[in-house]
Design a protein around this motif. Sequence first.
Motif, short mmCIF file in Angstrom:
data_model
loop_
_atom_site.label_atom_id
_atom_site.label_comp_id
_atom_site.label_asym_id
_atom_site.label_seq_id
_atom_site.Cartn_x
_atom_site.Cartn_y
_atom_site.Cartn_z
N PRO A 116 0.93 -1.24 -0.02
CA PRO A 116 -0.05 0.00 -0.09
C PRO A 116 0.83 1.30 0.00
CG PRO A 116 -0.99 -1.55 1.56
CD PRO A 116 0.36 -2.09 1.08
N TRP A 117 1.98 1.48 0.71
CA TRP A 117 2.59 2.67 1.07
C TRP A 117 3.50 2.99 -0.35
CZ3 TRP A 117 3.55 -1.50 4.09
CH2 TRP A 117 4.52 -2.28 3.96
N LYS A 118 3.50 2.09 -1.33
CA LYS A 118 4.29 2.53 -2.49
C LYS A 118 3.40 3.04 -3.38
CE LYS A 118 8.17 0.54 -1.61
NZ LYS A 118 9.74 1.41 -1.80
N ASN A 119 2.11 2.79 -3.12
CA ASN A 119 0.88 3.92 -3.77
C ASN A 119 0.79 3.67 -5.28
OD1 ASN A 119 -0.66 5.89 -3.07
ND2 ASN A 119 0.67 7.56 -3.94
N ALA A 120 0.82 2.49 -5.84
CA ALA A 120 0.52 2.18 -7.04
C ALA A 120 -1.21 2.53 -7.28
CB ALA A 120 0.44 0.80 -7.40
N TYR A 121 -2.07 2.35 -6.45
CA TYR A 121 -3.40 2.51 -6.45
C TYR A 121 -3.60 3.93 -6.80
CZ TYR A 121 -8.62 2.18 -5.69
OH TYR A 121 -9.97 2.47 -5.70
N ARG A 122 -2.98 4.77 -6.20
CA ARG A 122 -3.26 6.42 -6.39
C ARG A 122 -2.46 6.83 -7.64
NH1 ARG A 122 -6.81 8.18 -3.21
NH2 ARG A 122 -5.70 8.14 -1.31
N GLY A 143 8.46 -4.58 -9.63
CA GLY A 143 8.35 -4.91 -8.15
C GLY A 143 7.56 -6.28 -7.96
N LYS A 144 8.06 -6.99 -7.19
CA LYS A 144 7.25 -8.13 -6.73
C LYS A 144 5.92 -7.98 -6.11
CE LYS A 144 10.15 -9.30 -2.81
NZ LYS A 144 11.08 -10.12 -2.21
N VAL A 145 5.07 -9.23 -6.19
CA VAL A 145 3.96 -9.47 -5.15
C VAL A 145 4.39 -10.26 -4.11
CG1 VAL A 145 1.55 -9.80 -4.86
CG2 VAL A 145 2.33 -8.52 -6.95
N THR A 146 4.42 -10.14 -2.82
CA THR A 146 4.93 -10.92 -1.86
C THR A 146 3.82 -11.88 -1.34
OG1 THR A 146 4.53 -9.23 -0.06
CG2 THR A 146 6.61 -9.36 -1.12
N PRO A 147 4.20 -12.91 -0.82
CA PRO A 147 3.02 -13.66 -0.41
C PRO A 147 2.19 -13.33 0.58
CG PRO A 147 5.14 -15.04 -0.63
CD PRO A 147 5.65 -13.42 -0.52
N ASP A 148 2.50 -12.16 1.32
CA ASP A 148 1.72 -12.03 2.53
C ASP A 148 0.16 -11.38 1.98
OD1 ASP A 148 2.16 -8.73 2.64
OD2 ASP A 148 3.73 -9.67 2.02
N GLU A 149 -0.78 -11.42 2.99
CA GLU A 149 -1.81 -10.86 2.53
C GLU A 149 -1.99 -9.27 2.24
OE1 GLU A 149 -6.45 -10.72 4.62
OE2 GLU A 149 -4.90 -11.79 5.59
N GLN A 150 -0.96 -8.41 2.92
CA GLN A 150 -1.06 -7.12 2.54
C GLN A 150 -0.90 -6.78 0.92
OE1 GLN A 150 1.75 -4.57 4.38
NE2 GLN A 150 0.06 -3.37 5.11
N SER A 151 0.17 -7.29 0.70
CA SER A 151 0.67 -7.31 -0.88
C SER A 151 -0.20 -7.87 -1.66
CB SER A 151 2.23 -7.94 -0.93
OG SER A 151 2.48 -7.77 -2.13
N ARG A 152 -0.77 -8.88 -1.57
CA ARG A 152 -1.46 -9.66 -2.44
C ARG A 152 -3.04 -8.92 -2.41
NH1 ARG A 152 -3.50 -13.87 -0.86
NH2 ARG A 152 -2.37 -14.39 1.23
N GLY A 153 -3.53 -8.37 -1.44
CA GLY A 153 -4.44 -7.70 -1.12
C GLY A 153 -4.36 -6.29 -2.19
N GLU A 154 -3.51 -5.60 -2.03
CA GLU A 154 -2.92 -4.38 -2.71
C GLU A 154 -3.11 -4.52 -4.21
OE1 GLU A 154 -2.09 -0.20 -3.37
OE2 GLU A 154 -3.22 -1.30 -1.79
N CYS A 158 -5.70 -2.95 -6.86
CA CYS A 158 -5.12 -2.24 -8.41
C CYS A 158 -5.44 -2.94 -9.51
CB CYS A 158 -3.33 -2.17 -8.10
SG CYS A 158 -2.56 -1.29 -6.90
N GLU A 159 -5.50 -4.03 -9.37
CA GLU A 159 -6.08 -4.69 -10.66
C GLU A 159 -7.49 -4.45 -10.85
OE1 GLU A 159 -4.54 -8.16 -12.78
OE2 GLU A 159 -3.60 -6.23 -12.75
N ALA A 160 -8.42 -4.62 -9.86
CA ALA A 160 -9.80 -4.12 -10.01
C ALA A 160 -10.00 -2.71 -10.65
CB ALA A 160 -10.66 -4.10 -8.69
#
Length: 300
Positions: A116-122, A143-154, A158-160
């Motif tokens: 989230p703090w890398k701010n791709a959504y905005r 940049g990678k999507v890490t296995p943790d829920e926070q990264s996968r959720g972000e 963004c995909e949506a």
Amino acid sequence: GFNVMLSFLNGPNVYATLAGLGQSRVKVVVSERWMFEDGPLSLPAWLRYQVYRFADAITVNSRHQHERIARKFGWSEKRLVTIWNGVDLGRYQSQKPAQSGSREEISLLAVGTVVPWKNAYRLIEGLSKARAKGARLRIDWAGKVTPDEQSRGEHARCEALLDELKLRDSWRWLGECSEMHELYGNYDALIHPSVKEGLPNAVCEGLASGLPVLASTIGDHPLIVKNDLNGWLFDPQDSDSIAEALLKIFQSSPEQREGMARESRQLAESKLAIDRLVDDYERLFTGLFENRTEQFSWDH
């Protein structure tokens, strides 16, 4: 058998400081590479800084974090040293962007783990607004999507948004890239929209690669990115501000971008070389043994 112990990362910093207790001959230097926000610290973070009271010096890679630590822990001021990141200027070299001769489309690279703090959504929101005003832009995110829920959720969020805003033709996820020095030269500019940073490696590498840099107004970005000189700054929380910066890079001429590229490379050569980083650490180590406290307050 050593004179200096230099540590990085939270756990090693604590272990190094505790190991140095009672070892007056060994100087302990802990190095912070994160940025905490104003307000109360978590208990683990607060305790970690209490341990740092026994370190001989604390290095940080941004003036911004230096000032925040000093405000929060007054005892730390004389032990704090700002040492900016160093870039291998032979590996990261200025290259003419692939699109520099055309304004049909401007290509930008964003670098960072998808969190989230890398701010791709905005940034996606800003891209949509800039395109609505006629800017033909493409952004690739390395940049990678890490296995943790926070990264996968972000990433899912963004995909949506990409689907909702119909931006699939203007955005690409590159995943984790191991040869970043070969990647920067394929783009017209670097964009770094993070909401919290000290001095990120991606910005340093982009400058060394001779790219105009669009960056958020946080951390030490304002010290190395100057509007209309080697890039533009924007408010990372405001998609309109991001869109304005994107419009400026689109509306710039090839000659303007080439001038910015030169300015970026020159700044990297003068401020971000590995040799400068090594000299700073050598000066710090020498100062510790000569008890010269003025060594703990230099600026770049």
